[in-house]
Structure formats: C-alpha cells, structure tokens
Write a protein that holds these residues in place. Structure first.
Motif, mmCIF file in Angstrom:
data_model
loop_
_atom_site.group_PDB
_atom_site.id
_atom_site.type_symbol
_atom_site.label_atom_id
_atom_site.label_comp_id
_atom_site.label_asym_id
_atom_site.label_seq_id
_atom_site.Cartn_x
_atom_site.Cartn_y
_atom_site.Cartn_z
ATOM 1 N N GLY A 77 0.832 -1.124 0.300
ATOM 2 C CA GLY A 77 0.065 0.096 -0.506
ATOM 3 C C GLY A 77 1.275 1.285 0.178
ATOM 4 O O GLY A 77 0.816 2.255 -0.202
ATOM 5 N N VAL A 78 1.895 1.240 -0.158
ATOM 6 C CA VAL A 78 3.094 2.476 -0.081
ATOM 7 C C VAL A 78 2.791 3.502 -1.152
ATOM 8 O O VAL A 78 2.849 3.016 -2.297
ATOM 9 N N GLU A 79 2.692 4.987 -0.661
ATOM 10 C CA GLU A 79 2.045 5.162 -1.719
ATOM 11 C C GLU A 79 3.195 6.127 -2.130
ATOM 12 O O GLU A 79 4.082 6.806 -0.881
ATOM 13 N N ASN A 80 3.116 7.432 -3.355
ATOM 14 C CA ASN A 80 4.513 8.666 -3.801
ATOM 15 C C ASN A 80 4.077 9.575 -2.479
ATOM 16 O O ASN A 80 4.079 10.532 -3.841
ATOM 17 N N ARG A 104 11.052 2.782 -6.842
ATOM 18 C CA ARG A 104 9.884 2.178 -6.940
ATOM 19 C C ARG A 104 8.920 3.001 -7.725
ATOM 20 O O ARG A 104 8.035 2.063 -8.605
ATOM 21 N N PHE A 105 8.644 4.326 -7.847
ATOM 22 C CA PHE A 105 7.495 5.224 -8.591
ATOM 23 C C PHE A 105 8.485 6.217 -9.694
ATOM 24 O O PHE A 105 8.083 6.815 -10.481
ATOM 25 N N GLY A 106 10.424 6.137 -9.629
ATOM 26 C CA GLY A 106 11.172 6.729 -10.574
ATOM 27 C C GLY A 106 11.229 8.317 -10.197
ATOM 28 O O GLY A 106 11.859 8.833 -10.603
ATOM 29 N N GLN A 107 10.422 8.728 -8.751
ATOM 30 C CA GLN A 107 10.463 10.162 -8.038
ATOM 31 C C GLN A 107 10.398 9.675 -6.431
ATOM 32 O O GLN A 107 9.919 9.131 -6.157
ATOM 33 N N ALA A 108 10.288 11.163 -6.530
ATOM 34 C CA ALA A 108 10.045 11.392 -5.041
ATOM 35 C C ALA A 108 10.742 12.254 -4.376
ATOM 36 O O ALA A 108 11.354 13.659 -5.178
#
Length: 419
Positions: A77-80, A104-108
C-alpha cells in the motif's frame, strides 16, 4: 527530558548478546519498498531509529507488524507521497528513501536528512549517482524533489569520488530496478553493504561484487518477498568489548562476527587487552595494566570511525601517551570536553585528539552530543567513581538496543530517568 544515571565502580560480569546491526537495518527497511510482497526481517534492534523508520513506512501506507526482534513489512500500500521534514530529519539514514522511492516510482519528494552533527556529511555522491541514472534534483523549502523523464531510471557507470557507505548502498538500492546495468566503482566495502545486497538478491535482484570496490547491478523488472536475518552489529560489539576491558571482571560478548572486527581487535591486542576470540563470541578477562596506543580511523576494513569514541575511555586507563586521528568525520571530538569534566587528561588540537594516562575518572554531569559520544560517556561512567549523569540520551537510544537492561544484567548500577 530523559537522563541516564550511573553509579560507577561496580564489578561487571556475565554475558551480553549483540543485537542486529543498526547500520544495516536503517537501509534494509527502506529497501523493502522496492517490492509489493511481504518481507520479514529477523534480528531487528530495539532502537529509536527503527521506531522512526517504522513510523515513516506506516505514514507512506505500509503495513508493519513488530514482534520482539522480528519486523514483518507489507509495502503493497505504499504511496509516493511527500515525506515531511519533521519525520525525515529525525535520522541520517532517511536518505535511503531516496533510492527506494526512485526505484519503485521513478520520483520522490523527501525532506533533507538529519542525524548526529559530525561535521560536513554531504550527500553529493548520492546525487551524482542519481544524476548519472537520469534523475533531476530540485529544492523547495526543506524538501528535495527527485524526478526522472519517464518515471524510471537507467543503468550507468558510476565512480565514487570518495568512499561512502551511504552513497554505495543508496545507489545499489536505486539501481536494482533500473533499466540495464549499473557499475559502481570505488564502492565502500563494509559488511552492512553485503547485508543489504543479500536481502535484495534474496528478493530477486542481480547484484555482484558487494564487499569489493566494484559492484555490478543488472536491473530487474520485479522483486518478491523474502525473510532475512540482520547481521550482528559490529559497532555495538566493539563498544561492549571496550566496556568489558575497561570495567569488567570477565564478560563474554556473544553474537559477534570476528572478521568484522579484525582491525579493532588487533588494536586492543596492541594495548595488551586479554581476551579470547571464540567461534561467535569474544571473552574479555579482567585487565591488568594496559599500554597507550595511537588510533587512526579509515574505511573498512580499517579501524571504524564509529568505534573511535567508545574506545576512548579505555585508552584513558592505559599507561603512556597516544593520539586519535579521525579521517572520516572531523567533528568526532565532542566527547573530549565531557571526558575532561570527568578528570580525563585529553585534549583536541589541529592534529586530532591527544591523551595521557592512566586516569582515574570521577562521576560528573555530562552531555551526549552524538550517538557514539554517548556510548563513550556510558563506558566512562561505569569506570568512574561516584555518580555520572548523562543528558541528551536520545542520541544513545538511537543506536544501542536495550542498553539499560543489558548493562544492568552485567551488574551495572544504571537507570534511565525522566527529568
């Protein structure tokens, strides 16, 4: 405000077991974000840095179950979401979320890291590696924005200008799911890097060369869950070995990997410390007179900077003069004025730390200025006559699992109190 009160001079005997490595687990927990499956970590130390990381993970949407020294993390359930400065700046190792969120997301969007004040500790090598993998960095207030053109990273050939444990691990984490091959040259070689690589490989990553100065990572599309045993904390082990030599009358330190402490134990032998290295333990006898030695820290497998301060009280009990030069962190001298308050003949000059012994320490009101300085003051308090009161103990609780309970079991008169 919490304080540690020590009534020193008590005979310490018995056994103490070393917990899992703080410097591993603070990277292992963020690395779990790279998968959607459950990961179980065994041997997780009971320290406040882990509490902070669990808080951050739960804020991001992970499900975390903690049972004793076992941590079960389901990151599905981790969201960016932007990571607020208040949570991130509690600890230095928060920068590992940079690599895991990018992977995981390509951004942070994350706050700048906190931790102990040990002088300049730039994250330039982290950002250099990310840039080579296609990441653009911008700043907005207390937050750092990391973005990629297509929300994914690509492999790159990266040479670290300085040997950095944090940058090596962070680059490795980010590269695991990158497109293509990443090569890290002049990589750090610490055991904690091998530990993180082992977890990632057990999750399906393809990492080779961890523990050498060249690490190769071939990106994979997906990782899966696994179960992983955290390695013993070599810094906690070294701290208790120094404590046993300084104030013990026969202490066995268990769950120790000798090969992680070879340079440190060699320095103790040079001092004349009587000890027996066993298969997974070190038995430290009651000591006679010791010889003063000089210490110079260096990257692994050299003498660890994190063990310089915990060793200092033992050095003050030795006969003769010596110096301590820390080549890693220039401000790792803040324990010196506190030891002077306790009667230590020790000072700082342009060359580093100079000391002369033997010294008879006496209890005093002192302040922990960072994690390992706090450990030094605990050891000094156990050696000293009279009562020692240590403030700023939050630093100590960041990295030493169940320290009050472990020392009490050895016979120490030590208490954690709320002022």
């Amino acid at each position: 405000m919490k304080k540690i009160i020590i009534n020193g001079g008590k005979p310490l005997q018995g056994e103490v077991s070393i917990s899992g490595a703080k410097n591993s687990v603070v990277a292992l927990i963020p690395a779990v974000i790279l998968t959607d499956d459950t990961v179980t970590l065994d041997g997780v130390p009971n320290i406040s840095d882990v509490d902070s990381l669990v808080d951050i993970m739960e804020t991001m949407g992970a499900s975390v179950t903690r049972t004793g020294e076992t941590l079960e993390i389901n990151p599905c359930g981790v969201e960016n979401i932007p990571m607020p400065y208040g949570k991130i700046n509690r600890l230095r190792a928060s920068y590992y979320f940079y690599g895991s969120l990018l992977g995981r997301f390509g951004q942070a969007i994350v706050g700048l890291p906190g931790g102990c004040d040990l002088g300049p500790r730039p994250i330039d090598q982290h950002l250099k590696a990310f840039a080579a993998m296609g990441v653009t960095v911008s700043y907005e207030g207390d937050s750092m924005h990391l973005t990629t053109p297509h929300q994914s990273l690509h492999g790159a050939h990266i040479y670290m200008d300085t040997v950095s444990v944090g940058a090596t691990i962070n680059t490795m984490i980010a590269a695991v799911k990158a497109d293509g091959r990443t090569v890290i040259e002049n990589a750090a070689r610490e055991p904690e890097i091998i530990d993180v690589a082992t977890l990632l490989n057990n999750m399906g990553a393809q990492i080779r060369g961890a523990g050498t100065d060249v690490i190769t990572i071939d990106g994979v599309e997906k990782l899966h869950g696994t179960r992983h045993q955290v390695i013993p904390d070599r810094i906690e082990a070294g701290t208790y070995i120094a404590l046993a030599a300084a104030a013990g009358e026969g202490i066995r330190i268990k769950n120790v990997l000798y090969e992680h402490l070879e340079s440190y134990l060699a320095k103790l032998e040079e001092m004349g410390v009587r000890m027996t290295v066993e298969e997974d333990a070190v038995y430290v006898e009651k000591q006679g007179s010791l010889r003063a030695v000089s210490v110079k820290t260096s990257p692994y497998p050299g003498f660890a900077t994190d063990l310089q301060q915990p060793l200092t009280p033992l050095l003050l009990s030795a006969e003769g003069q010596g110096t301590i030069v820390d080549t890693i962190y220039e401000k790792r001298t803040n324990h010196v004025p506190e030891l002077v308050k306790m009667g230590g003949a020790i000072s700082v000059d342009e060359r580093g730390i100079a000391y002369q012994g033997p010294n008879h320490l006496t209890g005093a009101a002192v302040k922990a200025t960072d994690l390992r300085a706090g450990a030094a003051l605990v050891i000094a308090g156990l050696m000293a006559s009279g009562q020692t009161e240590i403030s700023n103990v939050e630093f100590i609780l960041r990295g030493y699992s169940n320290i009050i309970e472990k020392l009490s079991a050895l016979g120490a008169d030590i208490h954690l109190v709320t002022d």
